[in-house]
Design a protein around this motif. Structure first.
Motif, PDB file in Angstrom:
ATOM      1  N   UNK A 108       0.943  -1.370   0.107  1.00 24.44           N
ATOM      2  CA  UNK A 108       0.025   0.016  -0.015  1.00 24.44           C
ATOM      3  C   UNK A 108       1.075   1.261   0.039  1.00 24.44           C
ATOM      4  N   UNK A 109       0.410   2.299  -0.842  1.00 25.12           N
ATOM      5  CA  UNK A 109       1.318   3.595  -0.788  1.00 25.12           C
ATOM      6  C   UNK A 109       0.522   4.653  -0.457  1.00 25.12           C
ATOM      7  N   UNK A 110       0.863   5.524   0.481  1.00 25.86           N
ATOM      8  CA  UNK A 110      -0.018   6.723   0.798  1.00 25.86           C
ATOM      9  C   UNK A 110       0.736   7.744   0.316  1.00 25.86           C
ATOM     10  N   UNK A 111      -0.096   8.740   0.047  1.00 30.92           N
ATOM     11  CA  UNK A 111       0.580  10.136  -0.554  1.00 30.92           C
ATOM     12  C   UNK A 111      -0.278  11.111  -0.072  1.00 30.92           C
ATOM     13  N   UNK A 112       0.147  12.207  -0.159  1.00 29.54           N
ATOM     14  CA  UNK A 112      -0.629  13.621   0.165  1.00 29.54           C
ATOM     15  C   UNK A 112      -1.247  14.458  -0.760  1.00 29.54           C
ATOM     16  N   UNK A 113      -2.558  14.897  -0.545  1.00 30.30           N
ATOM     17  CA  UNK A 113      -3.212  15.411  -1.900  1.00 30.30           C
ATOM     18  C   UNK A 113      -3.023  16.919  -1.405  1.00 30.30           C
ATOM     19  N   UNK A 114      -3.123  17.682  -2.390  1.00 29.64           N
ATOM     20  CA  UNK A 114      -3.057  19.224  -2.504  1.00 29.64           C
ATOM     21  C   UNK A 114      -4.125  19.841  -1.268  1.00 29.64           C
ATOM     22  N   UNK A 115      -4.909  19.293  -1.095  1.00 34.16           N
ATOM     23  CA  UNK A 115      -5.907  19.765   0.057  1.00 34.16           C
ATOM     24  C   UNK A 115      -5.426  19.229   1.542  1.00 34.16           C
TER      25      UNK A 115
END
Length: 183
Positions: free
Chosen positions: A55-62
């Motif tokens: 699983x990969x977690x990323x951070x959105x612009x919001x």
């Protein structure tokens, strides 16, 4: 200095919660001493190379976190050196949420599970996309796997942490069940 994962994860708010819940003293010692858990060793490389998904977690612009599954044949996720992991990113549902997020904020976290052995490895890092013209993409190819490679992702490891097996329910792939029943 000290445990690099603790430096990233144990923010002031987390430390206050640890204090409130009575676990702070046990974790405080991780933040001292020489830097460690920032370079992958042989046991991490072996574990990572044996995964067929993560699983990969990323951070959105919001600011919202986003988690996505990545899968492929065992060995598609590769340790390239003690501080770099890479994988061929295969064509999927074409939403491009993770790679879109990474284009704006390269911070990610990988979550790798070994359900049969009730083991997990957490790896925060910084990701960058590589395209078909990048020589590193050749190192990430998976001969014999028929999925289309859209890009590669390289992850500079910031830290890692092995986590306890408590509450991990063992699960087995069809391949693992077939191998166990073949005896």
């Amino acid at each position: 200095m000290g445990h690099k994962f603790a430096e990233i994860a144990f923010t002031p708010g987390v430390q206050r919660m640890q204090e409130r819940m009575g676990s702070r003293r046990g974790y405080a010692r991780l933040l001292g001493g020489d830097a460690h858990h920032d370079r992958l060793g042989p046991s991490e490389a072996e574990f990572i190379g044996a995964r067929d998904s993560f699983y990969i977690a990323s951070v959105s612009e919001t600011g919202w976190p986003y988690i996505q599954h990545r899968g492929g044949p065992k060995g598609f996720l590769r340790v390239l050196d003690e501080r770099t992991i890479g994988f061929a990113d295969f064509s999927g549902n074409r939403q491009y949420v993770s790679v879109g997020n990474i284009a704006g904020d390269d911070r990610i976290s990988l979550f790798l599970m070994d359900y049969p052995n009730r083991t997990r490895l957490k790896i925060p890092g910084h990701a960058r996309e590589i395209g078909h013209c990048d020589a590193d993409l050749e190192r990430l190819s998976v001969p014999g796997y028929c999925a289309r490679v859209e890009r590669g992702l390289l992850v500079k490891v910031a830290a890692f942490d092995w986590n306890c097996p408590q509450h991990i329910t063992p699960r087995y792939t069809a391949e693992e069940i077939e191998a166990a029943n073949a005896c």
